[in-house]
Structures are given as structure tokens and as C-alpha cells.
Design a protein around this motif. Structure first.
Motif, short mmCIF file in Angstrom:
data_model
loop_
_atom_site.label_atom_id
_atom_site.label_comp_id
_atom_site.label_asym_id
_atom_site.label_seq_id
_atom_site.Cartn_x
_atom_site.Cartn_y
_atom_site.Cartn_z
N GLU A 61 0.82 -1.21 0.00
CA GLU A 61 0.00 0.00 0.00
C GLU A 61 0.86 1.27 0.00
O GLU A 61 0.50 2.27 -0.62
N VAL A 62 1.99 1.24 0.71
CA VAL A 62 2.79 2.45 0.84
C VAL A 62 3.96 2.52 -0.14
O VAL A 62 4.50 3.60 -0.39
N THR A 63 4.37 1.38 -0.72
CA THR A 63 5.50 1.38 -1.64
C THR A 63 5.12 1.10 -3.09
O THR A 63 5.86 1.46 -4.02
N GLY A 64 3.99 0.41 -3.30
CA GLY A 64 3.60 0.03 -4.65
C GLY A 64 4.24 -1.25 -5.13
O GLY A 64 3.98 -1.69 -6.26
N VAL A 65 5.07 -1.89 -4.31
CA VAL A 65 5.70 -3.16 -4.68
C VAL A 65 4.74 -4.29 -4.34
O VAL A 65 4.36 -4.46 -3.17
N LEU A 66 4.35 -5.06 -5.33
CA LEU A 66 3.40 -6.14 -5.10
C LEU A 66 3.97 -7.16 -4.12
O LEU A 66 5.17 -7.42 -4.10
N PRO A 67 3.11 -7.77 -3.28
CA PRO A 67 3.58 -8.75 -2.29
C PRO A 67 4.45 -9.85 -2.87
O PRO A 67 5.46 -10.24 -2.27
N LYS A 68 4.09 -10.35 -4.05
CA LYS A 68 4.84 -11.45 -4.64
C LYS A 68 6.23 -11.02 -5.11
O LYS A 68 7.09 -11.86 -5.39
N ARG A 69 6.49 -9.70 -5.18
CA ARG A 69 7.79 -9.19 -5.61
C ARG A 69 8.67 -8.78 -4.42
O ARG A 69 9.79 -8.33 -4.61
N GLN A 70 8.15 -8.91 -3.20
CA GLN A 70 8.88 -8.44 -2.03
C GLN A 70 9.77 -9.53 -1.43
O GLN A 70 9.37 -10.69 -1.34
N LYS A 71 10.96 -9.11 -1.00
CA LYS A 71 11.84 -9.94 -0.19
C LYS A 71 12.13 -9.16 1.08
O LYS A 71 12.70 -8.06 1.03
N LEU A 72 11.71 -9.71 2.21
CA LEU A 72 11.86 -9.02 3.48
C LEU A 72 13.04 -9.59 4.26
O LEU A 72 13.19 -10.81 4.37
N LEU A 73 13.86 -8.70 4.80
CA LEU A 73 15.05 -9.09 5.55
C LEU A 73 14.95 -8.54 6.96
O LEU A 73 14.64 -7.35 7.16
N TYR A 74 15.20 -9.40 7.94
CA TYR A 74 15.09 -9.01 9.34
C TYR A 74 16.30 -9.56 10.10
O TYR A 74 16.64 -10.74 9.96
N PRO A 75 17.01 -8.72 10.87
CA PRO A 75 18.23 -9.17 11.54
C PRO A 75 18.02 -10.42 12.39
O PRO A 75 17.04 -10.53 13.13
N LYS A 76 18.93 -11.37 12.24
CA LYS A 76 18.99 -12.59 13.06
C LYS A 76 17.79 -13.50 12.88
O LYS A 76 17.52 -14.36 13.71
N PHE A 77 17.05 -13.33 11.78
CA PHE A 77 15.90 -14.19 11.53
C PHE A 77 15.72 -14.34 10.03
O PHE A 77 15.71 -13.35 9.31
N LYS A 78 15.62 -15.58 9.57
CA LYS A 78 15.52 -15.83 8.13
C LYS A 78 14.07 -15.62 7.68
O LYS A 78 13.32 -16.56 7.43
N LEU A 79 13.71 -14.37 7.55
CA LEU A 79 12.33 -14.01 7.23
C LEU A 79 11.92 -14.49 5.86
O LEU A 79 10.76 -14.85 5.63
#
Length: 349
Positions: A61-79
Motif C-alpha cells: 500500500e505504501v511502496t507500490g511493490v506487489l507482495p509477490k515481488r517483495q523480499k523481506l530481511l530481518y536481523p537474526k531471523f531468516k524471514l
């Protein structure tokens, strides 16, 4: 940009049973997360019983990047190894923490939703299961939040006293898999005749499980927007959907659906369960309102079926026949063809 090293412990499995358990828990607290993308911070709000897939919707909603195109990175956790069906409460997020996001905004014309791994076989959804899903408090809460967060794209004013027809696009109005030089070759036969006829009794909303850009582009190319013979009341996209879990005890899966309650909550003076009907080729899409859904025959292989597909002609008669009724929720839309035939016989007696 921080990312867990390959030597770190594997991400803990996200138990799908936890989704059902949340229904009996206290109302979830809202959590603020920050998605960092291309050097900018984007604040999103989620709650513990939201899934990772729903977090991606908020980021979309805020970036315009479709969910299927997103890669999320979170410290110390293989998100990135987590399933989209996992609950936010199952991930050790700290309120206000930053999540790095990699993704590209792109123009999507054809979205292959069937390629998504968590899609549930439509025929696994039965009437009893649909009732069990829609009555769960956890999904009622999700619906309430979605109705307060999502903004329906209104194109023309709602008309007092009219019924509401909600239409899917892919395989309902349009064959999105076949190739063609002109979009009109992919349009379902009699589409404009159908919309022109039912507009006399119904406001019409288009709701697709794809992005708003796709919805607007396809409806414009097909000549639906701005047509002089009818008006489209509103457009809706995938961001209005909610994620639910199947009640199949042997194999629980999550999937997205289109809760009509989003419309009813925002337009209560015009529409409700008694005057709304939705056409979709996938039964799971109206699992939150099974009494208001009609499974339309999918329109595929347009070059072979264009001359023989008369589904919209027959459904025109059904819609105009039931428009006289006060309460749609008491109808069995699975028997729409026999209802139309019986009504025709009564008129000729």
C-alpha cells in the motif's frame, strides 16, 4: 542492510494451527513496523493475528511493490524462508523495528495468481466449511480492520434503491491466459450487452485479486470505463482482501478471499447482504459471504469458445429476475439456471 548469515540457525517453523488458536485469544494489539526500501522508511500497522502475507499487503500500500515481488530481511531471523501464512505473532518482531525490503515496482498486465504456492483448490471449500470460516471471530476482526483501512475507488455515485453486483475480472469477464493482439479478443462474449442490461437494476463494482493498476488498465482497454450505456460504481483490488485458513483437518491451508463486508461497512445506506450478489469463478473468494456468491463458469481458451459462450446472456436473465426480490441472502445461487427456467415457465402460464 542486515541479513542472517548462512551459519545461523534455520528459521523456526510457523505452525499453521496457531492461526485457528488466535480466534480464542484476546483482541490483538496493534504493532508499528518500519519497512526500509530504497533509502526511505515506510511505516505500517499490523496486529499479531495478521499473517506475513498481510504485512506484505500493508507494505504494498505504501511502496507500490506487489507482495509477490517483495523480499523481506530481518536481523537474526531468516524471514525470507517463512511462509506468507505465518502469523506476525510467531515472528520475533520488536515494535518499531526496521525491516529491509528488496523489491521492484513493475507494470503488471497478466498476473498468474494460480502460480502462487498457497492457493487452495477451489473444490475443497464446501458450504459447511465456508460457514465455519466466516463465523470465526479472528476473521471478523480482520474484516473490521480491512473495512476501516481500505479505501474503495469510487468512480460514480451509489444509487439509492439499486441492488449491487460485484464482478471478478480474470476468467469471469476476461480470459487473461490466452494470447491476442487486441484485448477485445480476450473479452467474454456479450460483456457490454450484459453490463448495459443489468445497470438498470444494479450498481456495478469490479473487484480483482490483482493490483489497481491492472484493474484500471484492463477495464479501460475493454471499454468498460466511460461506456455511455452504463456506469461502473467502483473498483477494488487485492488490498481489500483478507487471509483466512481452510477448515480441512487433513491439510490446513491459507488463502485470500473477498469479504463483501468491506463494501457493506463503507456503504451501509446502500448495500447489505440482502441486496448484493458477487460473480467469481473461484468459490473461495466469497467464503466470508457464501450466501451472496455465484460461481460463474470460467471463461478460458477464448479462440475456441468465443462463439459458444453464452454465460453472460443467461446470467442477465437471472439478475433481472431476482432484482424483484427483497432478500438475496435466502436464494441458492448454485441453482440459478433452474430458478431462471422456473420463472420463465411461470410467466408463460
Amino acid at each position: 542492510m542486515a541479513e542472517a548469515s548462512s551459519s545461523s540457525a534455520p528459521a523456526p517453523p510457523l505452525d499453521p494451527e496457531a492461526i485457528a488458536a488466535v480466534a480464542d485469544a484476546a483482541p490483538p494489539e496493534e504493532m508499528t513496523l518500519v519497512a526500509k526500501w530504497k533509502g526511505q522508511d515506510y511505516t505500517v500497522q499490523v496486529v499479531g493475528d495478521d499473517t506475513l502475507g498481510e504485512l506484505k499487503r500493508r507494505i504494498c500500500e505504501v511502496t507500490g511493490v506487489l507482495p509477490k515481488r517483495q523480499k523481506l530481511l530481518y536481523p537474526k531471523f531468516k524471514l525470507m524462508e517463512c511462509e506468507d501464512s505465518g502469523l506476525i505473532s510467531s515472528i520475533p518482531f520488536k515494535p518499531g523495528v526496521k525491516i529491509n525490503m528488496i523489491g521492484t515496482v513493475e507494470d503488471e498486465i497478466f498476473v498468474d495468481q494460480e502460480d502462487d504456492p498457497d492457493i487452495l483448490d477451489d473444490y475443497e471449500i464446501g458450504q459447511n466449511e465456508a460457514t465455519a470460516i466466516k463465523d470465526k471471530d479472528v476473521y471478523k476482526q480482520k474484516l473490521k480492520r480491512r473495512a476501516s483501512q481500505y479505501k474503495i475507488k469510487i468512480l460514480n455515485p451509489c444509487r439509492k434503491g439499486k441492488k449491487l453486483l460485484v464482478l471478478d475480472i480474470d476468467y469471469t469477464l476476461f480470459d487473461h491466459r490466452s494470447s491476442a493482439e487486441n484485448p477485445n479478443e480476450l473479452m467474454r462474449p456479450y460483456l457490454h450487452e450484459f453490463l448495459s442490461a443489468v445497470y438498470a437494476e444494479y450498481d456495478i463494482m469490479i473487484w480483482s485479486a490483482t493490483s489497481m493498476k491492472w484493474v484500471e488498465m484492463k477495464m479501460d482497454q475493454l471499454g468498460v470505463l466511460g461506456n455511455p450505456n452504463y456506469k461502473i460504481t467502483a473498483l477494488m483490488d487485492h488490498l481489500a482482501m483478507i487471509t483466512v485458513q481452510s477448515e480441512n483437518q487433513s491439510e490446513k491451508k491459507t488463502f485470500d478471499c473477498k469479504p463483501l463486508g468491506v463494501i457493506w461497512a463503507q456503504c451501509p445506506e446502500y448495500y447489505n447482504e440482502t441486496n448484493t450478489i458477487m460473480f467469481d469463478d473461484l468459490r473461495r473468494n466469497f467464503v466470508m459471504n457464501p450466501q451472496n456468491g455465484l460461481v460463474i463458469k470460467p471463461y478460458k481458451r477464448t479462440h475456441s469458445n468465443r462463439k459458444t459462450d453464452h454465460e453472460l446472456v443467461k446470467l442477465t436473465q437471472y439478475l433481472l429476475t431476482i432484482a424483484e426480490l427483497e432478500d438475496f441472502s435466502k436464494l441458492d445461487h448454485n441453482a440459478w439456471e433452474s430458478f431462471t427456467e422456473n420463472a420463465k415457465r411461470r410467466r408463460h402460464r
